[in-house]
Design a protein around this motif. Structure first.
Motif, PDB file in Angstrom:
ATOM      1  N   LEU A   1       3.460  -1.226   3.878  1.00 47.64           N
ATOM      2  CA  LEU A   1       3.106   0.174   3.668  1.00 47.64           C
ATOM      3  C   LEU A   1       4.346   0.956   3.263  1.00 47.64           C
ATOM      4  O   LEU A   1       5.420   0.769   3.831  1.00 47.64           O
ATOM      5  N   GLY A   2       4.172   1.803   2.270  1.00 46.71           N
ATOM      6  CA  GLY A   2       5.259   2.702   1.881  1.00 46.71           C
ATOM      7  C   GLY A   2       4.707   4.105   1.729  1.00 46.71           C
ATOM      8  O   GLY A   2       3.513   4.280   1.500  1.00 46.71           O
ATOM      9  N   GLY A   3       5.566   5.101   1.872  1.00 46.81           N
ATOM     10  CA  GLY A   3       5.121   6.478   1.683  1.00 46.81           C
ATOM     11  C   GLY A   3       5.605   7.379   2.793  1.00 46.81           C
ATOM     12  O   GLY A   3       6.667   7.153   3.370  1.00 46.81           O
ATOM     13  N   ILE A   4       4.805   8.391   3.087  1.00 48.71           N
ATOM     14  CA  ILE A   4       5.193   9.363   4.099  1.00 48.71           C
ATOM     15  C   ILE A   4       4.490   9.019   5.404  1.00 48.71           C
ATOM     16  O   ILE A   4       3.291   9.248   5.551  1.00 48.71           O
TER      17      ILE A   4
ATOM     18  N   LEU B   1       0.981   1.069  13.773  1.00 46.36           N
ATOM     19  CA  LEU B   1       0.584   0.425  12.515  1.00 46.36           C
ATOM     20  C   LEU B   1       1.033  -1.039  12.500  1.00 46.36           C
ATOM     21  O   LEU B   1       0.306  -1.917  12.040  1.00 46.36           O
ATOM     22  N   LYS B   2       2.240  -1.274  13.012  1.00 41.33           N
ATOM     23  CA  LYS B   2       2.741  -2.664  13.037  1.00 41.33           C
ATOM     24  C   LYS B   2       1.895  -3.521  13.965  1.00 41.33           C
ATOM     25  O   LYS B   2       1.599  -4.667  13.650  1.00 41.33           O
TER      26      LYS B   2
ATOM     27  N   GLU C   1       5.423  -4.499   7.457  1.00 44.02           N
ATOM     28  CA  GLU C   1       6.608  -3.644   7.440  1.00 44.02           C
ATOM     29  C   GLU C   1       6.257  -2.312   6.798  1.00 44.02           C
ATOM     30  O   GLU C   1       5.322  -2.227   6.003  1.00 44.02           O
ATOM     31  N   ILE C   2       7.014  -1.280   7.202  1.00 40.43           N
ATOM     32  CA  ILE C   2       6.788   0.064   6.673  1.00 40.43           C
ATOM     33  C   ILE C   2       8.085   0.559   6.049  1.00 40.43           C
ATOM     34  O   ILE C   2       9.141   0.537   6.703  1.00 40.43           O
TER      35      ILE C   2
ATOM     36  N   VAL D   1       0.851  -1.183   0.000  1.00 42.47           N
ATOM     37  CA  VAL D   1       0.000   0.000   0.000  1.00 42.47           C
ATOM     38  C   VAL D   1       0.890   1.239   0.000  1.00 42.47           C
ATOM     39  O   VAL D   1       1.832   1.322   0.785  1.00 42.47           O
ATOM     40  N   SER D   2       0.595   2.183  -0.872  1.00 42.61           N
ATOM     41  CA  SER D   2       1.383   3.418  -0.940  1.00 42.61           C
ATOM     42  C   SER D   2       0.512   4.607  -0.564  1.00 42.61           C
ATOM     43  O   SER D   2      -0.496   4.875  -1.210  1.00 42.61           O
ATOM     44  N   ILE D   3       0.888   5.305   0.513  1.00 41.76           N
ATOM     45  CA  ILE D   3       0.089   6.444   0.984  1.00 41.76           C
ATOM     46  C   ILE D   3       1.006   7.620   1.307  1.00 41.76           C
ATOM     47  O   ILE D   3       1.918   7.502   2.127  1.00 41.76           O
ATOM     48  N   LEU D   4       0.758   8.752   0.669  1.00 44.57           N
ATOM     49  CA  LEU D   4       1.544   9.952   0.946  1.00 44.57           C
ATOM     50  C   LEU D   4       0.645  11.089   1.422  1.00 44.57           C
ATOM     51  O   LEU D   4       1.065  12.243   1.484  1.00 44.57           O
TER      52      LEU D   4
END
Lengths: 134, 248
Positions: A92-95, A104-105, A111-112, A62-65
């Motif tokens: 999760l990736g992003g800001i 979140l974990k 993993e982030i 999932v990508s969230i900025l």
């Protein structure tokens, strides 16, 4: 030995249109020999969970900025759980501010990955953590 | 514009442009370095003659920006505008061999794209084929690969990285109250507005979209009637459908 390819759904939930990262990741995973499905922009958690089920993926990236990760991520994890996909990793990736990471974990994000992460690290993480199928 | 489209209107001959510093260049690592990156990029925009400039805040790779970070982004523009003197000359780099040669190279590259896009039947056809999207994605991917090979240096990330970084910068925390407050405002608006007027305005917008007219006047009418952004977008979605990206 012919291993089954890892299948990953790369998803952009919410109203955030920053898709450069998601597309770079999608391509890096594909170049690493994985099967990648990219959802496109503005997906709801429901759409993402449905796509994950339909595509029978091993992981959802999932990508969230936009800052909406605290609302969207637990919802995606919950929906995957409801449809019996507990083995499906959610990344999760992003800001994402440091303060949010532990929570979140604990809510089921495997993993982030923050800006500056090498695509190789993400490939390695998936290879090491996707559960082999029966 | 005059050669190809035969315009005689001076306003259409102007190249007006906006510049925003590059979000992708901002780093989580040693985030105060981003102030320097933004300043250099903003200066480049001004030297290139930009009429409008957006400077990113130094903490945008970490979170939504704090007021303090946004203020520094504004001050960066003011320092360039009022301390450096670069804005006193129309084209301060005019006549520089190196810059002129780069400009020419960029111009050739742009014309090459124009030819390719023309051959595809114009920009709409090119977008439908996924051409510009693919070019952008290729470039983003090649950049990432170059960073990972260490060919494209990012200070603090793939060079001069520090294991024990200086203290973190404070970041903005947005709690749930923002959401509940906005929902309340929305409910309030929905109960006090003239719902007949909203429905009428939305219908007019749909009609304009359907007839391929200029939708701006009808859109302004919907806003005046207090239609929400969601309602306006839904009305347009009803007519146009939703764009789906071609597979990468």
């Amino acid at each position: 030995m012919n291993e089954k390819k890892i299948r990953v759904l790369v998803a952009k939930p919410g109203l955030d249109g920053h898709d450069r990262g998601a597309k770079v990741i999608a391509r890096a995973l594909r170049d690493a020999g994985m099967e990648v499905i990219y959802t496109g922009l503005r997906q709801t958690p429901e759409m993402i969970a449905a796509a994950a089920l339909q595509e029978d993926v091993d992981a959802v990236g999932v990508s969230i900025l936009s800052g909406a990760h605290n609302t969207l991520c637990p919802r995606i994890v919950q929906l995957l759980h409801d449809q019996g996909m507990d083995d499906c990793l959610v990344l999760l990736g992003g800001i994402v501010p440091q303060e949010d990471i532990a929570k979140l974990k604990s809510q089921g994000i495997a993993e982030i990955f923050l800006p500056g992460t090498s695509t190789e690290d993400i490939v390695r993480f998936l290879r090491e953590n996707v559960k082999p199928r029966e | 514009m005059s050669e190809r489209f035969g315009t005689t209107n001076e306003r259409t001959l102007k190249l007006r442009f906006h510049t925003q510093t590059a979000g992708v260049s901002l780093t989580v690592q040693q985030p105060l370095n981003n102030i320097v990156r933004v300043a250099i990029q903003a200066l480049a925009g001004v030297l290139g003659g930009t009429q409008s400039l957006h400077t990113d805040a130094y903490d945008e790779a970490l979170a939504l920006p704090t007021d303090r970070a946004a203020l520094i982004a504004l001050r960066t523009q003011q320092i360039i505008a009022e301390e450096t003197g670069v804005a006193n000359t129309i084209d301060p780099l005019g006549g520089s061999y190196f810059i002129e040669a780069l400009t020419e190279k960029m111009e050739e590259g742009a014309l090459d794209y124009f030819r390719k896009i023309d051959a595809m039947g114009g920009m709409v056809a090119a977008i439908e084929k996924g051409f510009p999207q693919r070019e952008i994605q290729d470039s983003a991917y090649q950049y990432q690969k170059a960073v990972e090979r260490g060919e494209q240096v990012i200070v603090g990330v793939n060079k001069y990285a520090m294991t024990d970084e200086p203290a973190e910068v404070p970041t903005l925390v947005i709690d749930e109250s923002v959401r509940t407050h906005q929902i309340e405002r929305l409910e309030q608006t929905r109960t006090t507005r003239d719902s007949g007027a909203v429905a009428n305005a939305l219908e007019k917008l749909k009609l304009a979209a359907h007839n391929e007219e200029n939708t701006m006047p009808a859109t302004i009418e919907t806003v005046r009637a207090y239609a929400t952004l969601g309602e306006i977008c839904s009305a347009l979605r009803d007519v146009y459908g939703v764009y789906e990206e071609p597979a990468f």
